[in-house]
Design a protein around this motif. Sequence first.
Motif, mmCIF file in Angstrom:
data_model
loop_
_atom_site.group_PDB
_atom_site.id
_atom_site.type_symbol
_atom_site.label_atom_id
_atom_site.label_comp_id
_atom_site.label_asym_id
_atom_site.label_seq_id
_atom_site.Cartn_x
_atom_site.Cartn_y
_atom_site.Cartn_z
ATOM 1 N N ILE A 18 24.214 49.323 22.702
ATOM 2 C CA ILE A 18 25.205 50.260 23.223
ATOM 3 C C ILE A 18 24.950 50.434 24.711
ATOM 4 C CG2 ILE A 18 26.216 52.567 23.000
ATOM 5 C CD1 ILE A 18 24.871 52.564 20.139
ATOM 6 N N GLY A 19 25.916 50.029 25.524
ATOM 7 C CA GLY A 19 25.764 50.020 26.972
ATOM 8 C C GLY A 19 26.039 48.628 27.501
ATOM 9 N N ALA A 24 21.176 46.925 29.744
ATOM 10 C CA ALA A 24 21.625 46.297 28.500
ATOM 11 C C ALA A 24 21.590 44.778 28.624
ATOM 12 C CB ALA A 24 23.030 46.776 28.162
ATOM 13 N N ALA A 42 30.579 49.083 24.729
ATOM 14 C CA ALA A 42 30.590 49.696 26.067
ATOM 15 C C ALA A 42 32.009 49.640 26.625
ATOM 16 C CB ALA A 42 29.648 48.954 27.007
ATOM 17 N N THR A 64 34.109 53.920 24.123
ATOM 18 C CA THR A 64 32.921 54.765 23.977
ATOM 19 C C THR A 64 32.414 54.711 22.546
ATOM 20 O OG1 THR A 64 34.348 56.675 23.562
ATOM 21 C CG2 THR A 64 33.625 56.303 25.843
ATOM 22 N N PHE A 65 31.159 55.115 22.385
ATOM 23 C CA PHE A 65 30.479 54.985 21.099
ATOM 24 C C PHE A 65 31.215 55.714 19.978
ATOM 25 C CE2 PHE A 65 27.519 56.976 18.048
ATOM 26 C CZ PHE A 65 27.056 55.823 17.435
ATOM 27 N N ALA A 78 19.905 51.503 22.355
ATOM 28 C CA ALA A 78 20.756 52.388 23.154
ATOM 29 C C ALA A 78 20.353 52.230 24.611
ATOM 30 C CB ALA A 78 20.600 53.839 22.696
ATOM 31 N N THR A 80 22.474 53.280 27.399
ATOM 32 C CA THR A 80 23.421 53.965 28.261
ATOM 33 C C THR A 80 22.661 54.828 29.254
ATOM 34 O OG1 THR A 80 23.731 56.089 27.115
ATOM 35 C CG2 THR A 80 24.823 54.160 26.168
ATOM 36 N N ASP A 81 23.363 55.337 30.283
ATOM 37 C CA ASP A 81 22.723 56.240 31.245
ATOM 38 C C ASP A 81 23.017 57.698 30.929
ATOM 39 O OD1 ASP A 81 25.381 56.317 31.849
ATOM 40 O OD2 ASP A 81 25.197 55.563 33.903
ATOM 41 N N ASP A 82 23.473 57.954 29.683
ATOM 42 C CA ASP A 82 23.793 59.315 29.228
ATOM 43 C C ASP A 82 22.761 59.712 28.175
ATOM 44 O OD1 ASP A 82 24.803 61.583 27.984
ATOM 45 O OD2 ASP A 82 26.898 60.923 28.137
ATOM 46 N N LEU A 85 24.091 61.259 24.937
ATOM 47 C CA LEU A 85 24.657 60.259 24.043
ATOM 48 C C LEU A 85 23.562 59.439 23.382
ATOM 49 C CD1 LEU A 85 27.011 58.672 22.858
ATOM 50 C CD2 LEU A 85 27.085 57.310 24.967
ATOM 51 N N ASN A 86 22.547 59.070 24.131
ATOM 52 C CA ASN A 86 21.419 58.341 23.550
ATOM 53 C C ASN A 86 20.767 59.132 22.425
ATOM 54 O OD1 ASN A 86 21.793 56.181 25.269
ATOM 55 N ND2 ASN A 86 20.178 56.786 26.702
#
Length: 471
Positions: A18-19, A24, A42, A64-65, A78, A80-82, A85-86
Amino acid sequence: MRLFPLFANLSQRRVLVIGGGAVAERKIKSLLVSDADITVGAPALTETLAELARQHRIQHLPGTFEENWLDGVWLVIAATDDRALNRQIAELAEQRRLLINVVDDPELSSFQVPSIVDRSPLTIAISSAGHAPVLARRVRERIESLFDHSIGALGALAARYRPAIRKARPDLRQRREFYDWMLDGPVADALKRQQPIEAEKWLEDGLASQTTAPQGKVLLVGAGPGDPGLLTLKALRALNEADVILYDRLVAPDILELARRDAVQIAVGKRPGENHDATQARIHALMLAHANQGHRVVRLKGGDAFIFGRGGEELQFLRAHGIAYEVVPGITAALACSAYAGVPLTHRDYAQSVTLVTAHCREGAMLEDWSALAREKQTLAFYMPVSQLEWLAEQLMTHGRSGETPFVIVENGTRPEQRVLQGRLKSLAQSAQANHIASPSLLLVGEVAGLAPDLEWFGASIKAGSLVPAD
C-alpha cells in the motif's frame, strides 16, 4: 530474540503493498525476485512502478485504501506517509492474522524486511528488528565482501548431487569430509573461474574416489599500492582463506593484518643488493612445496602482479609443475599514485596516451625507443626510478623532451606518509636529491603533471617551482 527468523515462499502468492512512492518502490524491487503476485494500492505510482504495471509485473489498484484490498492476501506492506492510515491497515491486518510490515514503524509491524545477501540458493538475511536499519546494512555490506558470487552455483550443484553424495558416502563423517572437500577444493575453484563443466567433472571424480585429498593451489594476488582500502574484495577473500602467504617487501603491514590469523606468513621480498634471481628461485620453491602439501598459497605482491611484478614468470613455473593457480588483479601503482597525487593520466588537452615503463630490466637489456618516449602529449609512468632519475631525465631531454616538461614523484603513494614532489624535468635529479626522495616511488612525466598543484588532495606536497601544464 524478539523476532523469529524464517524464509517465506511467496511464489505465486499475493502480496499487497500500500503506497506508490519511492519507499514502496524499494520494497517492491526486493519482492520481485521472489516471484510473488504483487498488488500495489495507491492513488499514483512512481514512473518505475507505472512501467512495471504496464509490463504486468505488478497489479495496480488505483485510489485510497479499502479494507477489501486485504482479501486473499498472504503478506502486507504499508508504505504510505500517513501514520494514521498505516495504523488502521496494521489493525485490520492483525484482525485477519496477516503478517504486516509498516515501513519505518517497528511497533506497528508483525514482521521486518531484512537486509539480504543473495547467493541463491543461499540467502543470508540480517535484521535489527527495524530499530537500526543502517546497522543492518553495514553488516550486510561486510558479509557481501566475504562470499564470492560463485557460492550460489556451488550450492545449486550440491543440491543437485545430494542423492548421489548420500549414496556414495553413507557414513555421516565421510559425507561431511566430502562436503568440506567440495566447498574448499577444486570444485569450488572451478566455479570461481566460471568453468561449471570442469567443476562437475571434479565432483564426479571425487564421488568415484575412495578419498578426496585436499588439492594445493596458488593464488597470485595484487595487494595494491599500500592503502588497505584499495584492496579488492577478491583479494580480501583470498587473504581470509589462505593457509600460507608469501608476501613482498612493499606489501603494507596494514594489509597483512587483514589476513586469516592462523595463516603462515613468509616474507620473500627482494632487497637492494641481493641476488634477485636467487630470491625468485626461493619463491618458486616455497610455492611448489606448500602447494604440494595441499595448502592454499597466496603469493601477495604490491600493486599488480602482471605490471613489473614477475607474475608471468611465476605462473610459467606453476604451469610447468602442474600446480593449479588463480590470478587476482590489484590496483597498480601508476593508477593509484597518480590519483592520490591529483594527476590524471590522460586529459583531452594534454595527454592522449599512457606508457608504463620500468628502468629495471633483465641484465643487459635497456630501454631503446627513447624517441617514442620523448614525444609530447603523452604521460610516462616510471616504476622504481629513484636510482635512475638523472639518467632518465638526460635520455628524455637528449631525445627531444623539453626540460620544462612537468614531473611528479610520488613517494609512498596512497600511504599516510605519502609525499609528492613537483617540478620540471631539467631539475628532476637535483630536486629529488635535495628532498631525500626514497623508494618506493613512482615518477610521472608529462603535461598532465602540471595539474598536480591544483588537483592534489592527499598527503604532503613538495613544490620545486611553480607549475603549469607545458604547452
